[in-house]
Design a protein around this motif. Structure first.
Motif, PDB file in Angstrom:
ATOM      1  N   ILE A 283      68.760  40.399  20.250  1.00 22.18           N
ATOM      2  CA  ILE A 283      67.519  40.228  21.013  1.00 22.18           C
ATOM      3  C   ILE A 283      67.220  41.555  21.718  1.00 22.18           C
ATOM      4  N   ASP A 284      65.937  41.777  21.991  1.00 26.45           N
ATOM      5  CA  ASP A 284      65.533  43.032  22.623  1.00 26.45           C
ATOM      6  C   ASP A 284      65.533  42.952  24.140  1.00 26.45           C
ATOM      7  N   GLU A 285      65.102  41.802  24.675  1.00 21.99           N
ATOM      8  CA  GLU A 285      64.985  41.653  26.125  1.00 21.99           C
ATOM      9  C   GLU A 285      65.419  40.251  26.538  1.00 21.99           C
ATOM     10  N   LYS A 286      65.869  40.145  27.790  1.00 22.32           N
ATOM     11  CA  LYS A 286      66.213  38.841  28.372  1.00 22.32           C
ATOM     12  C   LYS A 286      65.375  38.645  29.629  1.00 22.32           C
ATOM     13  N   ILE A 287      64.733  37.476  29.752  1.00 24.97           N
ATOM     14  CA  ILE A 287      63.890  37.166  30.905  1.00 24.97           C
ATOM     15  C   ILE A 287      64.319  35.827  31.475  1.00 24.97           C
ATOM     16  N   THR A 288      64.341  35.725  32.795  1.00 28.03           N
ATOM     17  CA  THR A 288      64.786  34.492  33.452  1.00 28.03           C
ATOM     18  C   THR A 288      63.682  33.806  34.254  1.00 28.03           C
ATOM     19  N   ASP A 289      62.503  34.426  34.336  1.00 29.34           N
ATOM     20  CA  ASP A 289      61.402  33.872  35.124  1.00 29.34           C
ATOM     21  C   ASP A 289      60.225  33.550  34.197  1.00 29.34           C
ATOM     22  N   LEU A 290      59.685  32.335  34.308  1.00 26.77           N
ATOM     23  CA  LEU A 290      58.620  31.902  33.402  1.00 26.77           C
ATOM     24  C   LEU A 290      57.333  32.697  33.576  1.00 26.77           C
ATOM     25  N   ASN A 291      56.976  33.020  34.816  1.00 28.03           N
ATOM     26  CA  ASN A 291      55.761  33.814  35.040  1.00 28.03           C
ATOM     27  C   ASN A 291      55.895  35.202  34.419  1.00 28.03           C
ATOM     28  N   GLU A 292      57.085  35.772  34.573  1.00 32.09           N
ATOM     29  CA  GLU A 292      57.343  37.084  33.967  1.00 32.09           C
ATOM     30  C   GLU A 292      57.281  36.987  32.445  1.00 32.09           C
ATOM     31  N   LEU A 293      57.781  35.874  31.905  1.00 37.05           N
ATOM     32  CA  LEU A 293      57.755  35.667  30.461  1.00 37.05           C
ATOM     33  C   LEU A 293      56.315  35.608  29.941  1.00 37.05           C
ATOM     34  N   VAL A 294      55.454  34.864  30.636  1.00 36.14           N
ATOM     35  CA  VAL A 294      54.049  34.759  30.223  1.00 36.14           C
ATOM     36  C   VAL A 294      53.387  36.135  30.225  1.00 36.14           C
ATOM     37  N   ALA A 295      53.626  36.887  31.290  1.00 34.99           N
ATOM     38  CA  ALA A 295      53.028  38.226  31.396  1.00 34.99           C
ATOM     39  C   ALA A 295      53.536  39.142  30.287  1.00 34.99           C
ATOM     40  N   ARG A 296      54.840  39.039  29.998  1.00 35.09           N
ATOM     41  CA  ARG A 296      55.417  39.922  28.972  1.00 35.09           C
ATOM     42  C   ARG A 296      54.875  39.583  27.578  1.00 35.09           C
ATOM     43  N   VAL A 297      54.708  38.300  27.300  1.00 34.07           N
ATOM     44  CA  VAL A 297      54.187  37.900  25.995  1.00 34.07           C
ATOM     45  C   VAL A 297      52.722  38.312  25.853  1.00 34.07           C
ATOM     46  N   ASN A 298      51.946  38.148  26.903  1.00 35.40           N
ATOM     47  CA  ASN A 298      50.537  38.570  26.849  1.00 35.40           C
ATOM     48  C   ASN A 298      50.420  40.067  26.593  1.00 35.40           C
ATOM     49  N   LYS A 299      51.307  40.843  27.214  1.00 38.15           N
ATOM     50  CA  LYS A 299      51.319  42.292  26.988  1.00 38.15           C
ATOM     51  C   LYS A 299      51.678  42.601  25.528  1.00 38.15           C
ATOM     52  N   ALA A 300      52.686  41.897  25.004  1.00 34.97           N
ATOM     53  CA  ALA A 300      53.104  42.115  23.614  1.00 34.97           C
ATOM     54  C   ALA A 300      51.986  41.753  22.637  1.00 34.97           C
ATOM     55  N   LYS A 301      51.258  40.688  22.952  1.00 35.81           N
ATOM     56  CA  LYS A 301      50.123  40.294  22.096  1.00 35.81           C
ATOM     57  C   LYS A 301      49.028  41.363  22.128  1.00 35.81           C
ATOM     58  N   ALA A 302      48.710  41.830  23.320  1.00 38.21           N
ATOM     59  CA  ALA A 302      47.637  42.819  23.467  1.00 38.21           C
ATOM     60  C   ALA A 302      47.966  44.115  22.737  1.00 38.21           C
TER      61      ALA A 302
END
Length: 661
Positions: A283-302
Motif C-alpha cells: 500500500i502507498d499510504e495509511k489513513i486513520t481519519d475518515l474526513n482525511e480519507l475523503v479529502a485524499r480521495v477527492n484530491k486523487a480523483k482531481a
C-alpha cells in the motif's frame, strides 16, 4: 545443532525450553471454547501421542493452558529456533530432490513475511493452516529428509501418517485437509474437530504448500479490476475501487489496483497487518481519519492519481462516509475472510479491534449477532452506492452468502439469486476459466533473483509467440498476460520465495514448462517448482465462486475437483492435495492442487506434458458440458491439437421449444 540436523531430528528426544509468547508477531485470535470436559481430555491425549510417555507429565499442563488460553494446542515450545524461510533447494537435507522442493515450499508458507499468523502455522485467511501444531511440522520435515523416490508421504489434515512404499512416478506426497463426512462439515464442526487436533482447514494453497504470498492472487485481482473497469466502459485512471481486507491474500488488492492504474481504498481493522503491508510496499499510504480519507480521495480523483490507500478501520464506515460525502465509487467489492465469519474473518463495526477479539472468544453468540448486524449495515450502504451507479461484485469470499444469512437486503427479485454477481460469474468465469486461462505459477528453487528474471523472459517469449497465432477469442487474455509479465520485475511482487504467477491456458502452461525444463537441462537456471492456485479452471468446485458460472444445475457437485486430483496423481504430479472449505468456507467447496518439480530430465518433460494437459482440460470439458460457449470453443480446439482427446459435446436446445411448453 545445524539447520540440517534440526530438520533430521524431527521431534527432539529432549524437550526444548518453553518459549515466551512473542507479542510482536501477528497472532491468530483466540478460538471460542467449544469442547466439553471429556473432549478437552481427548484433545490432550491426541496432542501427547506425539511425545514419549516420559515427557507427558511436563507437557500436559502446558498444553492444557494453551487449549484454555488460545482455544487450540499449538505446541509453541516446539517452534524451531532457526529462521523460517525458503532456502535454496541444496540447503535441505534430503535423499530426494522432489522431497527437498516440498520442504522449501512448506518453509515458504511459514515465512514471517508470507504467513498471516506464523506461530500458529496459519498462512492466510485467518485459519488456513499448513499444520495444526509444531510437532506435525517437525515430524513432516523429518520424513521428507528421509524419503527416497520409491516412497510417498501421506498427510492426514496436517498429520504425517507416514512414508509408504510406492514408485518413482507416484506423487511424493498426498495431502488431504478437512475431508469431513458431509453432515459434519459446518463451521462449528471445524471449531470442534480442529480443537481436538484431528482435522484442519488447509484453505487452498496453505495446506497444499503452494502459497507464494500476496503475489499469488495479485495477477487474478489485476485482471478482475481491469475487466471490471472494461465492463463499465471506464478507464481506471482517476477512478475509484473500494474494498476491504489486507490480511493474507487480500493484501493483493491495493497492489493490483496500482498495476491496473486506479485509485484503491482498502479498509483493514488489524493495525499490525496494515503496518506490514505498508512496510512491504503493498500500500502507498495509511489513513486513520475518515474526513482525511475523503479529502485524499477527492484530491486523487482531481489529479487522476494511481494510488493505494489503506484505511485503518471498518469498511462499513468507509461506505457510509463516502455516501454522506457523495463521493462516487466506480468499482466496489469485499475480500475479508467471510468464509470464517465468527473467528476473525470479519469484524463488527463500532467496536475496537481488541474489544471485538475479546467478545469473539468470551461471548461468541453476541459476537455473531454483532457481525450479522454489521453485514446488514454493510449491504445497505453498498445498495445506496449501486443506486448511484457503482458496479459491485462479490469477490468469492462468501460476503453475499453470509449477508443473506444475516437477513441483509442483497437478494434479487426472484428471491433465489443475489443482487450482485460473483466476480467469477460475471468476469473471470466467462472471460478466463471457460477458455482455460488460470493461475499458473512457478518457484525458482535456487532462490536466485536472476533465475526468476530468466524465467520471466522465457515465459514472455513463449506467450508472444503463441499470441501471434492465437484465435481472436483469446487475444485479450494473451495481451493482458504479456503486459503483466513484462512489468512483473518493476512491480516488486516477490514476498518470500523467488516466485511468479500468470494466467495461462493449457497450451501456454505446457509450452512455458517445457521451455523451463530445457533451460534447466542447459544449465541456464536451477530447479523450478510448478504449481497453481486451486482457484482455477479445474481444481475447484465452488458454487458461489469458481463454478458460479455453471448454469446446468451441477454447480453444487464436486466431481470435477475429485477427478482433477486423481488424474494429476497418476499423470506425474510431485505432490497432490484435496481440501474441504478453501476460500469460501467449511462445507461450501471442494478444492485441489498440485506441485511439480522440473529438473531438466526427459522424465520431467514426459510428466509435464501428460499432467498439465489434463489439469486444465478436465475443467474445460466439464464447463463445455454445462453449455458454456467459451468452453465449447476451447475444448474443440484442444481436441484438434490432441487426437487422443475425445470429449462429449452438448447439443443446444432451441429456447422456442421450451417457451412453447
Amino acid at each position: 545443532m545445524s539447520f540440517q540436523n534440526q530438520i533430521k531430528e524431527g521431534i527432539p528426544k529432549s524437550l526444548p525450553q518453553a518459549k515466551p509468547y512473542d507479542t510482536s508477531i501477528n497472532h491468530a485470535p483466540k478460538r471460542k471454547a467449544i469442547l466439553a470436559s471429556e473432549e478437552k481430555k481427548l484433545a490432550l491425549k491426541n496432542a501427547l501421542r506425539y511425545f514419549d510417555k516420559s515427557q507427558h507429565a511436563e507437557l500436559i499442563s502446558e498444553f492444557k493452558n494453551e487449549l484454555e488460553t488460545y482455544g487450540r494446542i499449538y505446541m509453541y515450545r516446539l517452534r524451531p529456533d532457526y529462521k523460517m524461510y525458503a532456502r535454496p533447494i541444496e540447503d535441505y537435507p534430503a535423499k530426494s530432490k522432489q522431497a527437498a522442493a516440498i520442504m522449501l515450499m512448506i518453509q515458504n508458507n511459514l515465512d514471517y513475511a508470507v504467513a498471516q499468523h506464523p506461530h500458529e502455522l496459519i498462512t492466510y485467511g485467518g485459519n488456513g493452516g499448513v499444520f495444526s501444531n509444531w510437532a506435525q511440522y517437525r515430524l513432516t520435515m523429518k520424513y521428507l529428509s528421509e524419503m527416497n523416490n520409491e516412497q510417498t508421504l501421506v498427510m492426514y489434515s496436517g498429520h504425517p501418517m507416514g512414508l509408504f512404499p510406492s514408485h518413482d512416478n507416484a506423487p511424493r506426497v498426498v495431502v488431504t485437509n478437512g475431508m469431513m463426512i458431509p453432515n459434519y462439515s459446518k463451521p462449528d464442526d471445524w471449531e470442534k474437530f480442529n480443537a481436538l487436533g484431528v482435522t484442519q482447514y488447509g484453505q487452498m494453497t496453505a495446506g497444499s504448500y503452494m502459497y507464494i504470498g500476496p503475489q499469488g492472487i495479485v495477477h487474478g485481482t489485476t485482471i478482475t479490476v481491469l475487466n471490471g473497469f472494461r465492463k463499465i466502459n471506464k478507464d481506471p485512471k482517476g477512478n475509484l475501487f473500494v474494498t476491504s481486507g489486507l490480511g493474507g491474500m487480500s493484501g493483493a488488492q491495493p497492489k493490483a489496483g496500482n498495476i491496473a492504474g486506479c485509485i484503491t481504498v482498502c479498509a483493514e481493522v488489524n493495525p499490525k497487518i496494515t503496518q506490514v503491508r505498508l512496510d512491504q510496499g503493498w500500500i502507498d499510504e495509511k489513513i486513520t481519519d475518515l474526513n482525511e480519507l475523503v479529502a485524499r480521495v477527492n484530491k486523487a480523483k482531481a489529479e487522476k492519481e494511481t494510488i493505494s490507500i489503506a484505511y485503518l478501520g471498518n469498511i462499513v464506515d468507509v461506505w457510509e462516509k463516502f455516501d454522506e460525502a457523495n463521493l462516487h465509487i466506480d468499482l466496489g467489492s469485499d475480500q475479508t475472510s467471510l468464509h470464517n465469519p465468527w473467528a476473525g474473518g470479519y469484524y463488527p463495526v463500532d467496536m475496537t479491534f481488541e474489544d471485538a477479539n475479546e467478545m469473539m472468544a468470551n461471548n461468541p453468540e453476541l459476537f455473531k449477532e454483532k457481525v450479522q448486524e454489521t453485514l446488514r449495515r454493510h449491504a445497505t450502504a453498498i445498495n445506496k452506492h449501486t443506486e448511484k451507479g457503482t458496479y459491485f461484485f462479490d469477490y468469492g469470499n462468501a460476503f453475499l452468502l453470509e449477508a443473506s444469512r444475516a437477513g441483509a437486503d442483497i437478494m434479487a427479485e426472484n428471491g433465489i439469486d443475489f443482487k450482485y454477481p460473483s466476480y467469477v460469474q460475471d468476469i473471470m468465469g466467462p472471460m478466463c476459466f471457460d477458455y482455460g486461462f488460470g493461475p499458473f505459477r512457478w518457484v525458482c528453487a535456487s532462490g536466485k533473483s536472476e533465475d526468476l528474471a530468466i524465467t520471466d523472459a522465457i515465459a514472455c517469449e513463449v506467450l508472444e509467440a503463441l499470441k501471434r497465432k492465437a484465435p481472436n477469442e483469446i487475444q485479450q487474455q494473451m495481451a493482458d498476460n504479456i503486459q503483466w509479465i513484462k512489468g512483473a520485475q518493476d512491480n516488486k511482487l516477490v514476498v518470500g520465495s523467488q516466485a511468479r504467477i500468470l494466467y495461462a491456458d493449457a497450451e501456454g502452461r505446457l509450452k512455458i514448462a517445457e521451455a523451463f525444463n530445457n533451460a534447466i537441462k542447459n544449465k541456464r537456471i536451477g530447479t523450478v517448482i510448478l504449481g497453481r492456485d486451486h482457484h482455477d479452471v479445474s481444481g475447484t468446485d465452488s458454487p458461489y465462486r469458481e463454478t458460479s458460472n455453471i448454469y446446468d444445475g451441477s454447480r453444487f457437485t464436486a466431481d470435477m475437483a475429485i477427478h482433477n486430483v486423481i488424474g494429476d496423481s497418476f499423470r506425474g504430479a510431485t505432490w497432490v492435495s484435496i481440501h474441504n472449505g478453501g476460500g469460501v468456507g467449511w462445507g461450501e467447496v471442494i478444492n485441489g492442487g498440485f506441485g511439480m518439480v522440473l529438473d531438466g530430465s526427459i522424465e520431467a518433460e514426459k510428466r509435464l506434458k501428460s499432467m498439465l494437459f489434463w489439469d486444465v482440460n478436465n475443467g474445460i470439458a466439464r464447463r463445455n458440458w454445462a453449455r458454456n460457449e467459451g468452453a465449447v470453443f476451447a475444448i474443440k480446439r484442444a481436441m484438434e491439437s490432441e487426437p487422443n482427446l475425445k470429449v462429449t459435446l452438448p447439443n443446444i436446445v432451441d429456447e422456442d421449444l421450451l417457451d412453447a411448453l
